[in-house]
Write an enzyme that holds these catalytic residues in place. Sequence first.
Site, PDB file in Angstrom:
ATOM      1  N   GLU A  79      38.155  31.526  60.523  1.00  0.00           N
ATOM      2  CA  GLU A  79      38.215  31.823  61.973  1.00  0.00           C
ATOM      3  C   GLU A  79      37.110  31.090  62.734  1.00  0.00           C
ATOM      4  O   GLU A  79      37.343  30.581  63.836  1.00  0.00           O
ATOM      5  CB  GLU A  79      38.138  33.352  62.197  1.00  0.00           C
ATOM      6  N   TYR A 111      34.318  43.058  61.249  1.00  0.00           N
ATOM      7  CA  TYR A 111      34.755  43.238  59.851  1.00  0.00           C
ATOM      8  C   TYR A 111      34.080  44.447  59.196  1.00  0.00           C
ATOM      9  O   TYR A 111      34.636  45.059  58.294  1.00  0.00           O
ATOM     10  CB  TYR A 111      34.508  41.955  59.038  1.00  0.00           C
TER      11      TYR A 111
HETATM   12  C1  HEM Z   1      39.555  41.634  55.465  1.00  0.00           C
HETATM   13  C2  HEM Z   1      39.833  42.169  56.668  1.00  0.00           C
HETATM   14  C3  HEM Z   1      41.139  42.022  57.365  1.00  0.00           C
HETATM   15  C4  HEM Z   1      42.388  41.798  56.853  1.00  0.00           C
HETATM   16  C5  HEM Z   1      42.782  41.633  55.417  1.00  0.00           C
HETATM   17  C6  HEM Z   1      43.311  41.730  57.970  1.00  0.00           C
HETATM   18  C7  HEM Z   1      44.669  41.512  57.851  1.00  0.00           C
HETATM   19  C8  HEM Z   1      45.542  41.379  58.904  1.00  0.00           C
HETATM   20  C9  HEM Z   1      46.948  41.049  58.808  1.00  0.00           C
HETATM   21  C10 HEM Z   1      47.697  40.813  57.498  1.00  0.00           C
HETATM   22  C11 HEM Z   1      47.454  41.000  60.047  1.00  0.00           C
HETATM   23  C12 HEM Z   1      48.895  40.671  60.455  1.00  0.00           C
HETATM   24  C13 HEM Z   1      48.993  39.181  60.644  1.00  0.00           C
HETATM   25  C14 HEM Z   1      50.333  38.726  61.204  1.00  0.00           C
HETATM   26  O1  HEM Z   1      50.993  39.490  61.925  1.00  0.00           O
HETATM   27  O2  HEM Z   1      50.694  37.581  60.933  1.00  0.00           O
HETATM   28  C15 HEM Z   1      46.369  41.310  60.952  1.00  0.00           C
HETATM   29  C16 HEM Z   1      46.522  41.391  62.309  1.00  0.00           C
HETATM   30  C17 HEM Z   1      45.537  41.870  63.135  1.00  0.00           C
HETATM   31  N1  HEM Z   1      44.244  42.139  62.791  1.00  0.00           N
HETATM   32 FE1  HEM Z   1      43.408  41.953  60.996  1.00  0.00          FE
HETATM   33  N2  HEM Z   1      42.620  41.934  59.122  1.00  0.00           N
HETATM   34  C18 HEM Z   1      41.300  42.106  58.804  1.00  0.00           C
HETATM   35  C19 HEM Z   1      40.261  42.327  59.679  1.00  0.00           C
HETATM   36  C20 HEM Z   1      40.428  42.568  61.019  1.00  0.00           C
HETATM   37  C21 HEM Z   1      39.361  42.903  61.930  1.00  0.00           C
HETATM   38  C22 HEM Z   1      37.886  42.952  61.576  1.00  0.00           C
HETATM   39  C23 HEM Z   1      39.929  43.133  63.144  1.00  0.00           C
HETATM   40  C24 HEM Z   1      39.222  43.553  64.410  1.00  0.00           C
HETATM   41  C25 HEM Z   1      39.095  44.769  64.761  1.00  0.00           C
HETATM   42  C26 HEM Z   1      41.362  42.910  63.003  1.00  0.00           C
HETATM   43  C27 HEM Z   1      42.295  43.023  64.013  1.00  0.00           C
HETATM   44  C28 HEM Z   1      43.612  42.623  63.904  1.00  0.00           C
HETATM   45  C29 HEM Z   1      44.544  42.670  65.015  1.00  0.00           C
HETATM   46  C30 HEM Z   1      44.231  43.148  66.427  1.00  0.00           C
HETATM   47  C31 HEM Z   1      45.757  42.194  64.535  1.00  0.00           C
HETATM   48  C32 HEM Z   1      47.065  42.093  65.288  1.00  0.00           C
HETATM   49  C33 HEM Z   1      47.775  43.411  65.081  1.00  0.00           C
HETATM   50  C34 HEM Z   1      48.736  43.696  66.182  1.00  0.00           C
HETATM   51  O3  HEM Z   1      49.861  43.256  66.063  1.00  0.00           O
HETATM   52  O4  HEM Z   1      48.345  44.331  67.138  1.00  0.00           O
HETATM   53  N3  HEM Z   1      41.625  42.572  61.694  1.00  0.00           N
HETATM   54  N4  HEM Z   1      45.215  41.514  60.234  1.00  0.00           N
END
Ligand code: HEM
Length: 215
Positions: free
Chosen positions: A140, A98
């Site tokens: 998580e 994060y």
């Molecule tokens: C406050 C921080 C964060 C927010 C608001 C956030 C938000 C989101 C959202 C809205 C999605 C799409 C969910 C869906 O498809 O239903 C997502 C997917 C994802 N997030 Fe986060 N995220 C955060 C932090 C992180 C962190 C720390 C990581 C790690 C590096 C990360 C990695 C991913 C990955 C790998 C996906 C899937 C994207 C894909 O389709 O490849 N996120 N996140």
Amino acid sequence: MLSDKSRPVIQATLPVVGAHIKDIAQCFYRQLFTTHPELLDGTFNRGNQADGTQQLALAGSVAAFATALVNTPDHLPENLLARIAQKHASLGIQPEQYQIVHDNLMSAIAEVLGDAVTPDIAAAWDEVYWLMAYTLIHVERGLYSARGVRPQTIWRQWEVEKKIQETDDVVTFVVKRIDDHLVKPSLPGQYITVQVHLPNGTRQPRQYSLSRADQ
Ligand code: HEM
């Protein structure tokens, strides 16, 4: 909840952040993958990166979260958070990551909006980010512990036993475990993440629905 100091700042800057969200999202991913190329090996889906709309999801959800904090300060948008947390847990996202997302997102906001981002504005958006991040980390952690895993131990090796062509575009893979760990029964609507090795040596995650899981 959002502090009284930050609320009016977020309210005043939401329109400009919203208007530039696409540029912020693109700048964010460009910086993220330059500083942390390992995230393209098994964590982020390269196919989704090619699609601009999916790129908007992360930055867009921070803006949606900020809007909810301003409009309904006593109520967290739990549906939004639950869905994101499920997605993260399905990919083994770790609490330490994060900070990486924070640094790249804040730097993208500063780069796109330039001098408009005063220290007060940066501090208010920082507060929104960490409110969201800590809530996601907490949800998580609960998901990992309910399945008895840690982010580092979600991956297992499986053997494909059978491939059934159900229709022209639907295939069922029957897989069997090759380790001693039990398989928990599947839940309705559950999906799993499959990582496959690409010819260039990196791994690519894809998510598939699960039709049955036996012990
Ligand atoms: C406050 C921080 C964060 C927010 C608001 C956030 C938000 C989101 C959202 C809205 C999605 C799409 C969910 C869906 O498809 O239903 C997502 C997917 C994802 N997030 Fe986060 N995220 C955060 C932090 C992180 C962190 C720390 C990581 C790690 C590096 C990360 C990695 C991913 C990955 C790998 C996906 C899937 C994207 C894909 O389709 O490849 N996120 N996140």
